[in-house]
Motif scaffolding. Structure first.
Motif, PDB file in Angstrom:
ATOM      1  N   ILE A 187       0.839  -1.212   0.000  1.00  0.00           N
ATOM      2  CA  ILE A 187       0.000   0.000   0.000  1.00  0.00           C
ATOM      3  C   ILE A 187       0.868   1.254   0.000  1.00  0.00           C
ATOM      4  CG2 ILE A 187      -1.653   1.342   1.373  1.00  0.00           C
ATOM      5  CD1 ILE A 187      -2.826  -1.362   2.302  1.00  0.00           C
ATOM      6  N   GLN A 188       1.899   1.259   0.850  1.00  0.00           N
ATOM      7  CA  GLN A 188       2.768   2.444   0.936  1.00  0.00           C
ATOM      8  C   GLN A 188       3.540   2.655  -0.361  1.00  0.00           C
ATOM      9  OE1 GLN A 188       5.058   1.549   4.466  1.00  0.00           O
ATOM     10  NE2 GLN A 188       3.656   2.712   5.797  1.00  0.00           N
ATOM     11  N   LYS A 189       3.991   1.577  -0.977  1.00  0.00           N
ATOM     12  CA  LYS A 189       4.745   1.669  -2.219  1.00  0.00           C
ATOM     13  C   LYS A 189       3.900   2.296  -3.335  1.00  0.00           C
ATOM     14  CE  LYS A 189       7.485  -1.193  -5.377  1.00  0.00           C
ATOM     15  NZ  LYS A 189       7.916  -2.581  -5.706  1.00  0.00           N
ATOM     16  N   ALA A 190       2.598   2.085  -3.289  1.00  0.00           N
ATOM     17  CA  ALA A 190       1.710   2.615  -4.332  1.00  0.00           C
ATOM     18  C   ALA A 190       1.575   4.138  -4.247  1.00  0.00           C
ATOM     19  CB  ALA A 190       0.328   1.974  -4.216  1.00  0.00           C
ATOM     20  N   GLU A 191       1.851   4.743  -3.081  1.00  0.00           N
ATOM     21  CA  GLU A 191       1.780   6.198  -2.887  1.00  0.00           C
ATOM     22  C   GLU A 191       0.455   6.760  -3.426  1.00  0.00           C
ATOM     23  OE1 GLU A 191       5.260   7.808  -4.703  1.00  0.00           O
ATOM     24  OE2 GLU A 191       6.565   7.250  -3.041  1.00  0.00           O
ATOM     25  N   LEU A 192      -0.616   6.201  -2.942  1.00  0.00           N
ATOM     26  CA  LEU A 192      -1.942   6.588  -3.414  1.00  0.00           C
ATOM     27  C   LEU A 192      -2.295   8.016  -3.004  1.00  0.00           C
ATOM     28  CD1 LEU A 192      -3.831   3.301  -2.485  1.00  0.00           C
ATOM     29  CD2 LEU A 192      -3.130   4.013  -4.770  1.00  0.00           C
ATOM     30  N   GLN A 193      -3.021   8.696  -3.900  1.00  0.00           N
ATOM     31  CA  GLN A 193      -3.535  10.035  -3.626  1.00  0.00           C
ATOM     32  C   GLN A 193      -5.067   9.985  -3.698  1.00  0.00           C
ATOM     33  OE1 GLN A 193      -1.480  12.585  -2.803  1.00  0.00           O
ATOM     34  NE2 GLN A 193       0.241  11.158  -3.006  1.00  0.00           N
ATOM     35  N   LEU A 194      -5.717  10.700  -2.795  1.00  0.00           N
ATOM     36  CA  LEU A 194      -7.175  10.716  -2.784  1.00  0.00           C
ATOM     37  C   LEU A 194      -7.713  11.216  -4.126  1.00  0.00           C
ATOM     38  CD1 LEU A 194      -8.038  12.082   0.794  1.00  0.00           C
ATOM     39  CD2 LEU A 194      -8.387   9.764  -0.061  1.00  0.00           C
ATOM     40  N   HIS A 195      -8.745  10.550  -4.640  1.00  0.00           N
ATOM     41  CA  HIS A 195      -9.431  10.874  -5.901  1.00  0.00           C
ATOM     42  C   HIS A 195      -8.533  10.685  -7.129  1.00  0.00           C
ATOM     43  CE1 HIS A 195     -12.249  12.519  -3.080  1.00  0.00           C
ATOM     44  NE2 HIS A 195     -11.466  13.535  -2.744  1.00  0.00           N
ATOM     45  N   GLU A 196      -7.381  10.068  -6.941  1.00  0.00           N
ATOM     46  CA  GLU A 196      -6.474   9.858  -8.062  1.00  0.00           C
ATOM     47  C   GLU A 196      -7.131   8.999  -9.144  1.00  0.00           C
ATOM     48  OE1 GLU A 196      -2.071   7.797  -8.884  1.00  0.00           O
ATOM     49  OE2 GLU A 196      -2.979   7.763  -6.879  1.00  0.00           O
ATOM     50  N   ASP A 197      -7.875   7.988  -8.756  1.00  0.00           N
ATOM     51  CA  ASP A 197      -8.488   7.094  -9.732  1.00  0.00           C
ATOM     52  C   ASP A 197      -9.510   7.819 -10.602  1.00  0.00           C
ATOM     53  OD1 ASP A 197      -9.931   7.450  -7.416  1.00  0.00           O
ATOM     54  OD2 ASP A 197     -10.747   5.424  -7.360  1.00  0.00           O
ATOM     55  N   TYR A 198     -10.295   8.735  -9.983  1.00  0.00           N
ATOM     56  CA  TYR A 198     -11.281   9.482 -10.757  1.00  0.00           C
ATOM     57  C   TYR A 198     -10.595  10.413 -11.769  1.00  0.00           C
ATOM     58  CZ  TYR A 198     -14.482   7.895  -7.113  1.00  0.00           C
ATOM     59  OH  TYR A 198     -15.208   7.120  -6.253  1.00  0.00           O
TER      60      TYR A 198
END
Length: 569
Positions: free
Chosen positions: A201-212
């Motif tokens: 999960i940390q490696k993915a460095e996700l950002q909120l609303h990034e998928d949209y």
């Protein structure tokens, strides 16, 4: 209270509609006329077990419908109905049940389809049916603690709420300690798993609303040609010699000249002028965007790869990026707990000891209040039994407490307190006191039940209580006492009573006579409310049998006069 009852094609009943009143309603009639069948119908209406055998011969289905009026929206049945999403209108509950000839059962409450389990749960707060061999909660030892708490009232309720609040924290702490105390191999496997998950999960460095945002960019790149062509055509239509802006500019110039001559055209000029300059801005912006439009196939591949990565994480850890991030935070805390397991267990044990200390204090206070309520309840039941000519009977409430059990024992405390309670009784001098559930004599059981019903009907909040021939095995002065006692229960709850005792019938506020007749070769059941003269005849029949003499009629009138005098008193 049960206001209306409709029955169709149920056993020998073809069609029956009964309006019921408050107070005591007594059902009498010859054996086999259908009195108990009506009670069976009510029992099914509130969740009893159905069977195709209840369907009248030759019919496809039996239908039972009842309308209940509750005193206020704080009634337990209303709260239960709201929990299951059942609409309440004007404090009325309408229950309908159909049983088909193939055994299928359909239940509705206020028009909403419900399961038998839901119907039974709501129905149990509406109607309490007590028969000679059907003891229900008074004979169920597991219900005795709840009945005692109801009798104790607000004082016990407040103490119980304090105890329950602490118990929830205690139970949660016990659960966490149990999880952390599992064997080392399980803990190691769990730690390896969640560390891998957190790293992913940390490696993915996700950002909120990034998928949209990526999905929107992908949609634009996927329709690049159509977008470029549309923007270019729009720009060409407006800009250039003889195009849109030229003609609008010409119109603006002409209207300006007209407005200088006649102010009537000033508004038109201003409108066209504003449109011209707005369109000029739009053309400049469109051309600027058109110059920046560039199709990058590599960018589309990057987006596809990133969205695929995000979707993989969603399948594993949550339905949205926000849920994935929350899960990552949760397992990060769990990793810290497992890594420092011994320290956490020690801290939790300290918390558990504090909870146990608080529970013991609150539990003892609750137990003290229960002991005090039990003494009052015992005295009240003895008074009631004395009025039923059971003055030699001994009633007692047995307590078993878990307060002395060792700490850290998962059964040291229970959600209802430290106590286990059961009602005990001895009906004859010299006999040992025994659990109430062991009492077998029908006549004695009827009187014991009535004594407790008289007391508990004030505290249970049951809408209707039904007594199905509970006066079997008694006569004489005991029968008179039972009639008076049933009437006293009816002061606090609507009571329906099937009886063969004239003393009970005389106490009725409403007397319904049940009869059966042969019509077109089929047996049909009828219900007739009795007025005073008919009451005298029916009570006389109950006293003497078939033959009605002047003496019997006089005795029946005396019973009714005595009942009226007792009610007034």
């Amino acid at each position: 209270m049960l206001q209306e009852l409709s029955i169709r094609n149920f056993a020998i009943i073809e069609e029956l509609h009964v309006s019921l009143e408050k107070g005591l309603t007594v059902l009498t009639g010859e054996t086999g006329a259908g009195k108990s069948i009506i009670i069976d119908a009510v029992h099914l209406l509130v969740g009893g077990r159905g069977s195709s055998e209840f369907v009248r011969h030759g019919e496809k289905k039996a239908e039972i419908e009842g309308m209940f009026q509750v005193e206020n929206l704080a009634h337990p049945c209303v709260q239960k109905a709201q929990e299951f999403g059942i609409d309440m209108e004007e404090e009325t509950i309408i229950i309908r049940r159909e049983i088909s000839s193939n055994g299928k059962s359909i239940c509705r409450i206020n028009g909403k389809l419900v399961t038998i389990a839901i119907l039974r749960e709501i129905g149990s707060a509406l109607v309490d049916i007590h028969g000679q061999h059907e003891h229900q909660e008074l004979m169920d030892a597991s219900q005795h603690l709840r009945l005692l708490d109801q009798f104790g009232g607000a004082e016990i309720l407040a103490a119980k709420e304090n105890y329950t609040e602490i118990y929830k924290r205690y139970e949660q702490t016990v659960r966490v300690i149990s999880q952390l105390s599992e064997n080392e191999q399980q803990m190691a496997h769990r730690l390896d798993l969640i560390q891998f998950q957190l790293t992913e999960i940390q490696k993915a460095e996700l950002q909120l609303h990034e998928d949209y945002e990526l999905a929107e960019e992908k949609r634009k790149l996927g329709n690049f040609e159509k977008l470029y062509e549309s923007v270019q055509n729009a720009s060409s239509a407006l800009q250039g010699e003889g195009r849109g802006l030229d003609w609008i500019g010409l119109a603006m110039t002409q209207l300006e000249t007209a407005a200088e001559i006649d102010e009537t055209y000033k508004a038109a000029y201003e409108a066209v002028s504003e449109s011209f300059y707005a369109l000029e801005d739009a053309v400049r912006h469109t051309n600027s965007e058109l110059d920046s439009l560039e199709f990058d196939p590599n960018r589309l591949n990057v987006i596809e790869t990133r969205l695929n990565e995000i979707n993989q994480l969603k399948r594993k850890y949550g339905e949205s990026i926000e849920a994935i991030i929350e899960y990552g935070t949760k397992i990060e805390e769990e990793i810290d707990t497992l890594t420092n397991r011994e320290t956490h267990i020690e801290k939790l044990n300290q918390e558990l000891a504090a909870h146990e200390k608080d529970l013991l204090l609150e539990g003892k206070q609750l137990s003290h209040l229960r002991q005090r309520a039990a003494k009052k309840l015992t005295e009240a039941i003895h008074r009631e039994l004395k009025q039923l000519y059971m003055d030699k009977t001994v009633f007692d409430i047995h307590f078993e407490t878990s307060a002395g059990k060792t700490p850290h024992h998962t059964k040291a405390f229970k959600k209802d307190g430290l106590d286990e309670v059961e009602f005990y009784i001895s009906t004859n001098p010299g006999e040992p006191i025994k659990p109430l559930s062991k009492v077998a004599s029908g006549g004695e059981l009827s009187r014991i039940m009535l004594a407790m019903k008289t007391i508990f009907s004030k505290h249970q909040g049951i809408t209707s209580i039904i007594f199905d021939e509970v006066d079997t095995g008694v006569s004489g002065r005991v029968a008179q006492a039972i009639g008076e006692k049933i009437y006293r229960v009816a002061v606090h709850s609507q009571v329906l009573c099937i009886s063969h005792l004239p003393q009970v019938a005389a106490m009725a506020d409403t007397h319904l006579y049940i009869s059966k007749k042969m019509t077109d070769g089929r047996t049909r059941t009828f219900v007739e409310p009795l007025e005073i003269e008919d009451k005298v005849k029916e009570i006389g029949r109950m006293i003497s049998g078939v033959e009605m003499t002047d003496l019997t009629k006089q005795h029946a009138k005396e019973l009714l006069d005595l009942a009226a005098s007792l009610k007034t008193g």
